[in-house]
Design a protein around this motif. Structure first.
Motif, PDB file in Angstrom:
ATOM      1  N   THR A  15     -46.544   5.557  14.342  1.00  0.00           N
ATOM      2  CA  THR A  15     -45.353   6.405  14.423  1.00  0.00           C
ATOM      3  C   THR A  15     -44.986   6.874  13.019  1.00  0.00           C
ATOM      4  O   THR A  15     -45.408   6.263  12.026  1.00  0.00           O
TER       5      THR A  15
ATOM      6  N   ASP B 109     -40.599  12.011  16.020  1.00  0.00           N
ATOM      7  CA  ASP B 109     -41.880  12.581  16.431  1.00  0.00           C
ATOM      8  C   ASP B 109     -42.422  13.401  15.270  1.00  0.00           C
ATOM      9  O   ASP B 109     -41.660  14.015  14.523  1.00  0.00           O
TER      10      ASP B 109
ATOM     11  N   ASN C 138     -44.799  19.563  17.893  1.00  0.00           N
ATOM     12  CA  ASN C 138     -44.986  18.115  17.787  1.00  0.00           C
ATOM     13  C   ASN C 138     -46.447  17.742  18.020  1.00  0.00           C
ATOM     14  O   ASN C 138     -47.287  18.601  18.288  1.00  0.00           O
TER      15      ASN C 138
END
Length: 114
Positions: A42, A83, A100
């Protein structure tokens, strides 16, 4: 190898690191590898991974004498949000993609998505 590309990791407008690619052809020569790497973590985890940022560092940010404006492709991966936001610019065309990771993967994840 005539195509020149750079992938930059960005956070709040500041470049944290980069990778330079010299390859033949299109975005699809580096995008599957980038997508796989980003899907494995992430933005928050990547920012916390000091070893990775130190490894990438700023080595490929103009270290080769190339300026971003002279690259065939510049891919910026923004880590500022939950994101990834990916911006892909192509020389002579400007911004050709912004979105994204999911949208980038759909558009550039496979060679036959041209």
């Amino acid at each position: 190898m005539s195509t020149r590309s750079r992938i930059k990791l960005m956070h709040q407008g500041v470049a944290l690191g980069a990778i330079y690619y010299s390859h033949d052809g299109h975005v699809w020569n580096f995008s599957p590898e980038l997508i796989e790497a980003l899907q494995a973590t992430t933005p928050r985890s990547l920012l916390a991974n000091k070893a990775m940022l130190k490894l990438m560092g700023l080595y490929a940010l103009d270290a080769d004498g190339e300026r971003d404006m002279h690259l065939d492709y510049l891919c910026e991966v923004d880590l500022s949000q939950e994101d990834y936001i990916i911006r892909l610019s192509e020389w002579g065309k400007g911004l050709v993609f912004e979105g994204n990771l999911t949208a980038f993967s759909q558009q550039y994840g496979k060679k036959d998505n041209r």
